[in-house]
Scaffold this motif. Structure first.
Motif, mmCIF file in Angstrom:
data_model
loop_
_atom_site.group_PDB
_atom_site.id
_atom_site.type_symbol
_atom_site.label_atom_id
_atom_site.label_comp_id
_atom_site.label_asym_id
_atom_site.label_seq_id
_atom_site.Cartn_x
_atom_site.Cartn_y
_atom_site.Cartn_z
ATOM 1 N N SER A 1 35.325 48.797 40.275
ATOM 2 C CA SER A 1 35.577 47.479 41.120
ATOM 3 C C SER A 1 35.929 46.611 40.693
ATOM 4 O O SER A 1 37.615 46.990 40.728
ATOM 5 C CB SER A 1 34.710 46.605 39.424
ATOM 6 N N PRO A 2 36.492 45.548 42.731
ATOM 7 C CA PRO A 2 37.505 45.148 42.643
ATOM 8 C C PRO A 2 38.042 44.343 41.047
ATOM 9 O O PRO A 2 39.257 43.816 41.401
ATOM 10 C CB PRO A 2 37.135 43.806 42.734
ATOM 11 N N LEU A 3 37.491 44.144 39.912
ATOM 12 C CA LEU A 3 38.454 42.856 38.559
ATOM 13 C C LEU A 3 39.109 44.305 37.618
ATOM 14 O O LEU A 3 39.822 43.967 37.369
ATOM 15 C CB LEU A 3 36.893 43.539 37.588
ATOM 16 N N ASP A 4 39.496 45.675 38.155
ATOM 17 C CA ASP A 4 40.485 46.657 37.894
ATOM 18 C C ASP A 4 42.066 46.380 38.462
ATOM 19 O O ASP A 4 42.512 46.727 38.452
ATOM 20 C CB ASP A 4 39.853 47.901 37.742
ATOM 21 N N PHE A 5 41.418 45.153 39.889
ATOM 22 C CA PHE A 5 43.094 44.730 40.306
ATOM 23 C C PHE A 5 43.851 43.663 40.958
ATOM 24 O O PHE A 5 43.366 43.345 42.609
ATOM 25 C CB PHE A 5 42.649 46.165 41.506
ATOM 26 N N THR A 6 43.376 43.018 39.218
ATOM 27 C CA THR A 6 43.646 41.084 38.945
ATOM 28 C C THR A 6 45.047 41.563 39.519
ATOM 29 O O THR A 6 46.111 40.348 38.715
ATOM 30 C CB THR A 6 42.581 40.909 38.554
ATOM 31 N N ASP A 7 45.768 42.611 38.495
ATOM 32 C CA ASP A 7 47.719 42.227 38.276
ATOM 33 C C ASP A 7 48.361 42.422 39.503
ATOM 34 O O ASP A 7 47.776 44.035 39.766
ATOM 35 C CB ASP A 7 47.370 42.655 37.077
ATOM 36 N N PRO A 8 48.940 42.042 40.704
ATOM 37 C CA PRO A 8 49.227 42.251 41.779
ATOM 38 C C PRO A 8 50.949 43.566 41.371
ATOM 39 O O PRO A 8 51.098 44.120 42.223
ATOM 40 C CB PRO A 8 50.654 41.065 42.256
ATOM 41 N N GLU A 9 51.362 43.043 40.146
ATOM 42 C CA GLU A 9 52.075 44.472 39.651
ATOM 43 C C GLU A 9 51.944 45.595 39.033
ATOM 44 O O GLU A 9 52.335 46.151 39.216
ATOM 45 C CB GLU A 9 53.187 43.489 38.321
ATOM 46 N N ALA A 10 50.633 45.647 38.860
ATOM 47 C CA ALA A 10 49.905 46.968 37.951
ATOM 48 C C ALA A 10 50.184 47.938 38.811
ATOM 49 O O ALA A 10 50.154 48.109 40.574
ATOM 50 C CB ALA A 10 49.063 46.739 37.673
ATOM 51 N N ASP A 11 50.176 48.873 38.965
ATOM 52 C CA ASP A 11 50.697 50.456 40.060
ATOM 53 C C ASP A 11 49.033 50.583 39.784
ATOM 54 O O ASP A 11 48.920 52.657 39.288
ATOM 55 C CB ASP A 11 51.931 51.586 39.134
ATOM 56 N N ASN A 12 47.575 50.253 39.856
ATOM 57 C CA ASN A 12 46.015 50.631 39.459
ATOM 58 C C ASN A 12 46.217 51.326 41.224
ATOM 59 O O ASN A 12 46.659 51.724 42.201
ATOM 60 C CB ASN A 12 45.645 49.910 39.357
ATOM 61 N N LYS A 13 45.394 52.789 40.027
ATOM 62 C CA LYS A 13 44.899 53.533 41.580
ATOM 63 C C LYS A 13 43.407 54.101 40.925
ATOM 64 O O LYS A 13 43.184 53.906 40.106
ATOM 65 C CB LYS A 13 46.365 55.215 41.934
ATOM 66 N N VAL A 14 42.639 54.162 42.135
ATOM 67 C CA VAL A 14 41.570 54.410 42.105
ATOM 68 C C VAL A 14 41.157 56.557 41.778
ATOM 69 O O VAL A 14 42.170 56.782 42.325
ATOM 70 C CB VAL A 14 40.524 54.880 43.132
ATOM 71 N N VAL A 15 40.119 56.143 40.751
ATOM 72 C CA VAL A 15 40.594 57.628 39.889
ATOM 73 C C VAL A 15 39.977 58.974 41.126
ATOM 74 O O VAL A 15 39.286 58.360 41.649
ATOM 75 C CB VAL A 15 39.473 57.300 38.067
ATOM 76 N N GLU A 16 40.203 59.979 41.023
ATOM 77 C CA GLU A 16 39.760 60.535 41.674
ATOM 78 C C GLU A 16 39.346 61.782 41.252
ATOM 79 O O GLU A 16 39.400 62.395 39.877
ATOM 80 C CB GLU A 16 40.908 61.985 42.506
ATOM 81 N N LEU A 17 37.646 62.562 41.352
ATOM 82 C CA LEU A 17 37.169 62.898 40.819
ATOM 83 C C LEU A 17 37.358 64.790 41.371
ATOM 84 O O LEU A 17 37.909 65.150 42.574
ATOM 85 C CB LEU A 17 35.802 62.811 40.509
#
Length: 893
Positions: A796-812
């Motif tokens: 969900s794009p909601l998981d990426f609202t912080d521009p400083e966070a190092d969010n990555k999409v989880v790979e199965l």
């Protein structure tokens, strides 16, 4: 002299109209069995016939020498030379046709002008076909989308859990962006473009073939073919009498009984086909997912002359099935991979609070008019009436789960019975309402609709090489959405306070139980509706055209379509005044243009290219803001650009296709439902998220092949390899809205920084290798191996609202599965036979994750006990089905 002239004319006439008969037999090269209904025509003429049940044909010819063309759907054509003397009958012998994975043109007997099938080396698009033989081969409880998984860039996801809840993704695009056509009729939902395969459970029984055109495809309609187009072609006019009865069994007490009969064509040109089947089972994999359903099919064809052909078709598949929604991986590890949190026991009997039920009968009439040798008109008029919905909980009850993770319905009923009574017209009744500890019921969210439409296409051949098409596409859709009580669970009634039309509220006293036919005939009146009630009208009209130039070496086409779509929304709960209940109408104009060319370098090599641009109107659910009558000012047309290059090679022992594609999907608006735990109390709440300016870019390579390495050996090897790179390519705007009061969650609204992140829910790297070997003339085995890698969570794009966070999409984790099958035919007296079939899917019982709907990474603070194969167990996800098996026996007569 006069007599000599007459004699010369008579001899010339005798030569020109020399009469002879050629006969022969056509068989399947793999199974060595007859092919009834195969087409036999004299090359370059309309003179033809079909084979009988034994595969035999007899054809009158009007020349002493020439060629006949043998064709059958799913097989390669053969041309046979003949020589016959006047009045003579010549037996040409037996001919075995070899399978052709992409042959579909011959199957559309009526309605061919509106069913846009791609044909081999003539149509410059990437295409794969599943024939009726392949569909019947994989009988049993296999979901329809999984029949398509032997095609490149096609992924069948079984994460829905219940019968018919699977989905198919093409080139990484979901079903709302993959067009599905039934005999040329669009069947994606007009509100949101979605497909619900549970409504089409009977497709396996009635399909003659299914063709998937990846990319923008060859369809002339302005449809949602961003990822591709799935053409389902059903049986229409049958020239040969035949019938069968079939019994199937499978794991988890699945049974299915089918009866089929086709009269064949009589002397006056009439033909009719009848099919009826009934199925039931305890679920494919997840516990608590019982289901049952009925499929009926009736088709009557009439060919009064060579100029006209008609076919009337009626089909439907009423069904009910219990559902398993995604739980956390931790829950699955605690209670077992088959865990389903939606069910329990009530009065000692099994009970699921989430059941899908629907009946969507479809009626269509095809008319083909051969106006002249150069012109023809093909028209389909269709209508459908959908009734049904899905049940779920309403209200609240603390600690509703027991120690086994099952719902304690007896405790819920006891709590409901302990509430204070309410005086209703002099009677003391137990009345619940949607507030804390004020009762708990199951409700049904209804989605009823009426849909009519027509597609008409005129084709004219200017000369041998050049032709054009023009046509009209009209659709009208009316939908009604509301909730009704499914089960009071011990209460006598339910208080509804949210109906703006009734400010003081109302008490609902009627419930509507679920059974196979109940939604078709039992519709709740307005005073028995709860929670919400809204409707919409969607009117669509479009025109399309195509110019095509074709020679033996070269073919090219240019298509264009222009359409207008009008939306009006009605809301009877959110607004008190009748003048406010009808929204302002919104009209959007869309268009598309696409073209392509194919060049046959020689008999073995061909290259092709196509390109197109769509300006697609937004879906109805995105036109209005979060399920209100307020117009979304940012819901503009979506921009879709597609490019494709391809190369094909074909020989007697090996054929292959290589495709490269690029698709950009920009200026997209979307509204979806999210389950989030923003207050971190361990309980997910429901929200709406609205996104604008979403952009995705999908590119990749696809290779598919088929090989028969030894011409005399009945061995076929086929497979594919798909490599994709699917990413978000811009940062969209978003608003998060609470479902209960439609207020905006400011802290979670603004910008989503997903640019460059991977698209999830389908593997971006996949392989398939399949083999089929005929051990005996009537015994064959077949197997498939599938490997899936680079499968990411559906973020969900909601998981990426912080521009400083190092969010990555989880790979199965990657996974591979095997499928094994065997077929045997026992020939009986005359044209009768018995067909036996066995299938085993996931042969080695591989344990794997098929999807994640949340994106929670493993961090340094994550406890080791909360990690499963590198995945945080707090993620919601689905395990793939374990070993599945099915057996069937079919009596042909």
């Amino acid at each position: 002299m006069k007599n000599l002239f007459l004699l010369t004319m008579l001899l010339s006439t005798s030569f020109l109209f020399a009469q002879g008969i050629v006969t022969g037999t056509i068989t399947d090269s793999e199974m060595k069995t007859p092919l009834p209904g195969a087409n036999v025509t004299v090359a370059g003429t309309n003179n033809g016939t079909t084979t009988n049940f034994d595969g035999k044909f007899s054809l009158n010819v009007e020349t002493t020498t020439g060629k006949i063309v043998l064709s059958y759907v799913g097989f390669q054509k053969q041309e046979i030379e003949f020589t016959v003397k006047n009045g003579e009958t010549v037996d040409l012998g037996s001919f075995a046709l070899m399978a052709d994975e992409n042959a579909l043109g011959e199957i559309v007997v009526i309605g061919k002008g509106v069913v846009d099938v791609a044909i081999g080396r003539d149509t410059p698009v990437a295409v794969s076909t599943v024939t009726s033989k392949d569909i019947q081969r994989r009988s049993g409880n296999e979901e329809f989308p999984t029949l398509l998984r032997t095609m490149p860039s096609v992924y069948a996801n079984t994460s829905g859990g219940g019968y018919g809840d699977s989905e198919v993704r093409v080139r990484g695009f979901d079903q709302s962006n993959t067009a599905v056509l039934l005999n040329g009729q669009p069947i994606n939902g007009m509100e949101d473009g979605k497909m619900y395969w549970s409504n089409w459970q009977g497709v396996k029984d009635i399909a003659s073939a299914v063709q998937v055109q990846r990319g923008l495809g060859a369809s002339k309609l302005a449809i949602s073919s961003v990822g591709g187009t799935i053409n389902i072609v059903t049986q229409t006019y049958n020239s040969v009498e035949r019938g069968y009865v079939q019994q199937e069994i499978a794991n988890n007490n699945y049974t299915k009984s089918t009866a089929y009969y086709s009269t064949g064509a009589n002397d006056k040109g009439w033909s009719s086909t009848y099919m009826l089947s009934y199925w039931k089972g305890d679920g494919n994999f997840y516990e608590g997912t019982e289901g049952n359903g009925l499929t009926y099919f009736f088709s009557v064809g009439y060919k009064p002359s060579d100029e006209h052909a008609f076919n009337l078709l009626l089909t439907g598949a009423p069904q009910t099935h219990d559902q398993a929604y995604q739980n956390s991986i931790g829950d699955a590890l605690q209670y077992g991979r088959k865990y389903n949190s939606n069910w329990g026991y009530k009065d000692g009997k099994y009970y699921n609070e989430r059941t899908n039920f629907y009946h969507k009968p479809v009626l269509n009439l095809n008319w083909d008019w051969n106006i002249s040798e150069k012109s023809d008109l093909s028209t389909v008029v269709y209508a459908s009436i959908g009734r049904g919905g899905g049940t779920g909980p309403l209200g609240s009850f603390d600690n509703k789960y027991n120690s086994n993770g099952q719902i304690d319905f007896d405790a819920i009923v006891a709590n409901n019975r302990s509430l204070a009574t309410t005086d209703v017209a002099g009677n003391d009744l137990l009345i619940g309402e949607d507030e804390d500890n004020m009762g708990y019921i199951t409700r049904a969210s209804m989605n009823n609709h009426f849909w009519v439409g027509a597609v008409s296409n005129f084709n004219h051949k200017i000369n041998e090489n050049l032709e054009f098409n023009v046509g009209l596409d009209y659709r009208f859709y009316h939908g009604d959405h509301y909730r009704q009580v499914n089960d009071f669970l011990g209460l006598d009634g339910w208080r509804e306070t949210g109906n703006g039309s009734i400010p003081n509220g109302q008490i609902v006293l009627q419930d509507y139980k679920v059974n196979l036919f109940n939604p078709t005939f039992n519709v709740a009146k307005s005073d028995q509706q709860i929670d919400y009630s809204n409707s919409e009208d969607i009117a669509y009209i479009g025109g399309f055209g195509q110019v095509e130039y074709k020679t033996d070496k070269f073919s090219t086409f240019l298509q264009g379509a222009l359409s207008n779509q009008k939306h009006t929304r009605y809301d009877y709960f959110a607004y008190t005044l009748p003048s406010e209940q009808e929204s302002e109408s919104v009209e959007n104009v869309g268009y598309n243009v696409k073209g392509g060319a194919n060049y046959n370098i020689n008999d073995q090599h061909n290259i092709y290219a196509n390109a197109g641009f769509y300006s697609r109107q937004p879906f109805h659910d995105n036109v209005y803001l979060t399920y209100t009558n307020d117009i979304n000012p940012l819901a503009e047309n979506e921009d879709i650009t597609g490019l494709e290059l391809g190369y094909g090679f074909k020989s007697k022992i090996f054929s292959a296709n290589l495709n490269a594609y690029y698709t950009k999907w920009a200026n997209r608006t979307n509204t979806e439902e999210d389950r989030l735990d923003l207050d971190e109390d361990g309980i997910d709440e429901f929200y709406f998220s609205n996104y604008t300016q979403i952009e995705q870019t999908h590119m990749g390579l696809e290779l598919d092949f088929i090989s028969r390495p030894v011409e005399t050996l009945p061995l076929t090897i086929k497979g594919f390899a798909s490599v994709g790179n699917w990413k978000y390519s811009d940062n969209p705007n978003l608003n998060l809205i609470r479902q209960d009061d439609l207020s905006v969650v400011e802290s979670q609204s603004g910008k989503s920084y997903v640019d460059g992140e991977k698209i999830g829910d389908a593997p971006q790297l996949s392989f398939n290798l399949g083999v089929q070997y005929n051990i005996l003339d009537n015994l064959s085995i077949d197997a498939d191996w599938f490997l899936y890698d680079q499968l990411f969570a559906g973020i969900s794009p909601l998981d990426f609202t912080d521009p400083e966070a190092d969010n990555k999409v989880v790979e199965l984790p990657s996974y591979d599965i095997f499928r094994l099958g065997a077929s045997y035919r026992l020939k009986l007296e005359g044209k009768k036979s018995l067909d036996f079939r066995a299938n085993v899917d996931n042969l080695f019982n591989e344990v794997y994750l098929t999807s994640l709907s949340s994106n929670r990474a493993v961090t340094a603070d994550t406890d080791a006990g909360n990690v499963y194969r590198g995945i945080n167990t707090s993620n919601r996800g689905s395990f793939g089905f374990d070993r599945q098996w099915s057996l069937s026996v079919k009596f042909n007569f």
